[in-house]
Design a protein around this motif. Structure first.
Motif, PDB file in Angstrom:
ATOM      1  N   LEU A 211      15.891 -19.256 -25.145  1.00  0.00           N
ATOM      2  CA  LEU A 211      14.655 -19.779 -24.576  1.00  0.00           C
ATOM      3  C   LEU A 211      13.491 -19.256 -25.404  1.00  0.00           C
ATOM      4  CD1 LEU A 211      12.838 -21.152 -22.482  1.00  0.00           C
ATOM      5  CD2 LEU A 211      13.015 -19.091 -21.074  1.00  0.00           C
ATOM      6  N   GLU A 212      12.815 -20.170 -26.085  1.00  0.00           N
ATOM      7  CA  GLU A 212      11.633 -19.829 -26.872  1.00  0.00           C
ATOM      8  C   GLU A 212      10.394 -20.416 -26.206  1.00  0.00           C
ATOM      9  OE1 GLU A 212      13.060 -19.422 -31.532  1.00  0.00           O
ATOM     10  OE2 GLU A 212      11.996 -21.197 -30.871  1.00  0.00           O
ATOM     11  N   TRP A 213       9.273 -19.715 -26.377  1.00  0.00           N
ATOM     12  CA  TRP A 213       8.002 -20.227 -25.865  1.00  0.00           C
ATOM     13  C   TRP A 213       6.950 -20.134 -26.968  1.00  0.00           C
ATOM     14  CZ3 TRP A 213       3.097 -18.039 -25.325  1.00  0.00           C
ATOM     15  CH2 TRP A 213       2.183 -18.796 -24.586  1.00  0.00           C
ATOM     16  N   LYS A 214       6.203 -21.237 -27.131  1.00  0.00           N
ATOM     17  CA  LYS A 214       5.132 -21.298 -28.112  1.00  0.00           C
ATOM     18  C   LYS A 214       3.908 -21.879 -27.429  1.00  0.00           C
ATOM     19  CE  LYS A 214       4.334 -22.704 -32.914  1.00  0.00           C
ATOM     20  NZ  LYS A 214       4.812 -23.555 -34.020  1.00  0.00           N
ATOM     21  N   GLN A 215       2.763 -21.261 -27.650  1.00  0.00           N
ATOM     22  CA  GLN A 215       1.571 -21.600 -26.874  1.00  0.00           C
ATOM     23  C   GLN A 215       1.167 -23.062 -26.986  1.00  0.00           C
ATOM     24  OE1 GLN A 215      -1.554 -18.720 -27.018  1.00  0.00           O
ATOM     25  NE2 GLN A 215      -3.160 -20.201 -26.553  1.00  0.00           N
ATOM     26  N   ASP A 216       1.286 -23.634 -28.165  1.00  0.00           N
ATOM     27  CA  ASP A 216       0.826 -25.010 -28.356  1.00  0.00           C
ATOM     28  C   ASP A 216       1.921 -26.049 -28.127  1.00  0.00           C
ATOM     29  OD1 ASP A 216       2.197 -24.089 -30.552  1.00  0.00           O
ATOM     30  OD2 ASP A 216       1.062 -25.268 -31.994  1.00  0.00           O
ATOM     31  N   GLU A 217       3.182 -25.608 -27.949  1.00  0.00           N
ATOM     32  CA  GLU A 217       4.276 -26.560 -27.810  1.00  0.00           C
ATOM     33  C   GLU A 217       5.113 -26.343 -26.551  1.00  0.00           C
ATOM     34  OE1 GLU A 217       6.610 -26.515 -31.341  1.00  0.00           O
ATOM     35  OE2 GLU A 217       4.961 -27.116 -32.651  1.00  0.00           O
ATOM     36  N   GLY A 218       4.901 -25.227 -25.856  1.00  0.00           N
ATOM     37  CA  GLY A 218       5.685 -24.968 -24.659  1.00  0.00           C
ATOM     38  C   GLY A 218       7.021 -24.333 -24.976  1.00  0.00           C
ATOM     39  N   ILE A 219       8.073 -24.732 -24.219  1.00  0.00           N
ATOM     40  CA  ILE A 219       9.348 -24.055 -24.346  1.00  0.00           C
ATOM     41  C   ILE A 219      10.373 -24.876 -25.121  1.00  0.00           C
ATOM     42  CG2 ILE A 219       8.983 -22.881 -22.130  1.00  0.00           C
ATOM     43  CD1 ILE A 219      11.225 -24.754 -21.001  1.00  0.00           C
ATOM     44  N   PHE A 220      11.316 -24.154 -25.705  1.00  0.00           N
ATOM     45  CA  PHE A 220      12.552 -24.740 -26.247  1.00  0.00           C
ATOM     46  C   PHE A 220      13.686 -24.010 -25.552  1.00  0.00           C
ATOM     47  CE2 PHE A 220      16.241 -24.234 -28.973  1.00  0.00           C
ATOM     48  CZ  PHE A 220      16.573 -25.549 -29.214  1.00  0.00           C
ATOM     49  N   LEU A 221      14.563 -24.748 -24.909  1.00  0.00           N
ATOM     50  CA  LEU A 221      15.629 -24.122 -24.140  1.00  0.00           C
ATOM     51  C   LEU A 221      16.961 -24.778 -24.445  1.00  0.00           C
ATOM     52  CD1 LEU A 221      15.483 -22.966 -20.474  1.00  0.00           C
ATOM     53  CD2 LEU A 221      17.425 -24.342 -21.240  1.00  0.00           C
ATOM     54  N   GLN A 222      17.967 -23.932 -24.662  1.00  0.00           N
ATOM     55  CA  GLN A 222      19.325 -24.423 -24.842  1.00  0.00           C
ATOM     56  C   GLN A 222      20.258 -23.599 -23.968  1.00  0.00           C
ATOM     57  OE1 GLN A 222      20.701 -25.049 -28.849  1.00  0.00           O
ATOM     58  NE2 GLN A 222      22.848 -24.883 -28.263  1.00  0.00           N
ATOM     59  N   LYS A 223      21.046 -24.298 -23.162  1.00  0.00           N
ATOM     60  CA  LYS A 223      21.975 -23.627 -22.256  1.00  0.00           C
ATOM     61  C   LYS A 223      23.252 -23.225 -23.000  1.00  0.00           C
ATOM     62  CE  LYS A 223      20.455 -26.311 -18.234  1.00  0.00           C
ATOM     63  NZ  LYS A 223      20.894 -27.213 -17.149  1.00  0.00           N
ATOM     64  N   VAL A 224      23.943 -22.265 -22.416  1.00  0.00           N
ATOM     65  CA  VAL A 224      25.258 -21.867 -22.917  1.00  0.00           C
ATOM     66  C   VAL A 224      26.250 -22.972 -22.561  1.00  0.00           C
ATOM     67  CG1 VAL A 224      27.135 -20.200 -22.752  1.00  0.00           C
ATOM     68  CG2 VAL A 224      24.764 -19.426 -22.658  1.00  0.00           C
ATOM     69  N   LYS A 225      26.984 -23.446 -23.552  1.00  0.00           N
ATOM     70  CA  LYS A 225      27.957 -24.499 -23.303  1.00  0.00           C
ATOM     71  C   LYS A 225      29.204 -23.912 -22.646  1.00  0.00           C
ATOM     72  CE  LYS A 225      26.499 -27.515 -27.082  1.00  0.00           C
ATOM     73  NZ  LYS A 225      26.919 -28.231 -28.311  1.00  0.00           N
ATOM     74  N   THR A 226      29.616 -24.535 -21.594  1.00  0.00           N
ATOM     75  CA  THR A 226      30.799 -24.040 -20.874  1.00  0.00           C
ATOM     76  C   THR A 226      31.998 -24.930 -21.129  1.00  0.00           C
ATOM     77  OG1 THR A 226      30.094 -25.318 -18.941  1.00  0.00           O
ATOM     78  CG2 THR A 226      29.419 -22.999 -19.063  1.00  0.00           C
TER      79      THR A 226
END
Length: 226
Positions: A211-226
Motif C-alpha cells: 500500500l503506497e500513498w502519494k499526496q497528488d495521486e492517492g493510494i496504490f494498493l495490491q492485495k496478497v494473492k491467495t
C-alpha cells in the motif's frame, strides 16, 4: 577446527567491517573507484585470513581493520582537502564521445573497446551512436550520456505546460506489515489507514502486499494473492 573460535572471530570481523563501512560513508558503496575497489579486496583478505589462521587472534583482526580504516580515511581526507590529489587517487572522468564523435584516444587510455562502449550505452537506453552528443566515462566505470536534442525526451516546458510540485510516495504497508514511521511522516494516522482498508474491503493488514500513498495521486494498493 575450533568452531567456537571461528564463529567469534567471524562475528568480530563482520561487526568491524560493518562499523568501518558506516564510518566511511555511503559513497564507499555507491562510488567504487579503483582505490575503493582495492581497499575492499584488502579488507576482505585481512578478515578472511585472520579467521582461518590459528596464529591470529581477535586483537589482530581489530587492529588490522582499524589501521586499514584509518589509512582509507586519511586518503579520503586528503582528496577532500587537496584537489590536486583527486585525479591520482580517485581517477578523473573521460569524455569518450565528444560532439557526436568517438574519442579513440580516450577509449584506448581507458582500455575500452567499441563493443564495451555500446554495452554501456545500451544500459542508458541508447541503442545507436548517432543519438549521442556527449558520453562521459565516470571514475566508477559507469557512463553518463547527453543525447542530441532531437533524441531527447520532451518535457513539460517544451509544450508550455504548467509544472507542479513533485511528491514522494510513502510505503504504508509492505508484505503485510505497517510502517508506522512512514504513516506518521506522510501526515496520516491509524484512523485514515483503517478507513482506507475498509473502503477496499480489507479486514487486516496481512491481506495487503503493498500500500503506497502519494499526496497528488492517492493510494496504490495490491492485495496478497491467495
Amino acid at each position: 577446527m575450533n568452531v567456537g573460535s571461528i564463529t567469534l572471530e567471524l562475528l568480530v570481523g563482520f561487526l568491524a567491517l560493518l562499523i568501518l563501512t558506516k564510518a566511511l560513508g555511503k559513497t564507499q558503496i555507491t562510488q567504487i573507484t579503483p582505490f575503493d575497489f582495492i581497499s575492499s579486496l584488502v579488507l576482505g583478505e585481512l578478515v578472511g585470513n585472520a579467521i582461518y589462521d590459528k596464529h591470529v587472534n581477535i586483537f589482530s583482526i581489530m587492529y588490522s581493520v582499524f589501521l586499514w580504516g584509518i589509512l582509507i580515511y586519511v586518503v579520503e581526507w586528503i582528496t577532500q582537502k587537496f584537489r590536486g590529489t583527486r585525479s591520482f587517487l580517485e581517477g578523473s572522468p573521460s569524455i569518450v564521445i565528444h560532439n557526436g564523435q568517438i574519442n579513440r584516444v580516450q577509449l584506448k587510455k581507458n582500455k575500452l573497446d567499441i563493443n564495451q562502449l555500446q554495452n554501456l550505452l545500451r544500459q542508458k537506453d541508447v541503442f545507436s551512436m548517432k543519438e549521442v552528443e556527449f558520453a562521459i566515462l565516470e571514475t566508477n566505470g559507469s557512463i553518463s550520456v547527453l543525447k542530441k536534442s532531437n533524441y531527447q525526451e520532451p518535457t513539460k516546458q517544451d509544450f508550455n505546460l504548467k509544472t507542479g510540485r513533485g511528491y514522494l510516495a510513502y510505503s504504508i504497508i509492505s508484505d503485510g506489515e505497517v510502517d508506522w514511521g512512514n504513516l506518521k511522516e506522510a501526515g496520516l494516522n491509524e484512523d485514515w489507514l483503517q478507513k482506507t482498508l475498509e473502503e477496499e474491503h480489507i479486514d487486516h493488514y496481512h491481506e495487503v502486499l503493498l500500500l503506497e500513498w502519494k499526496q497528488d495521486e492517492g493510494i496504490f494498493l495490491q492485495k496478497v494473492k491467495t
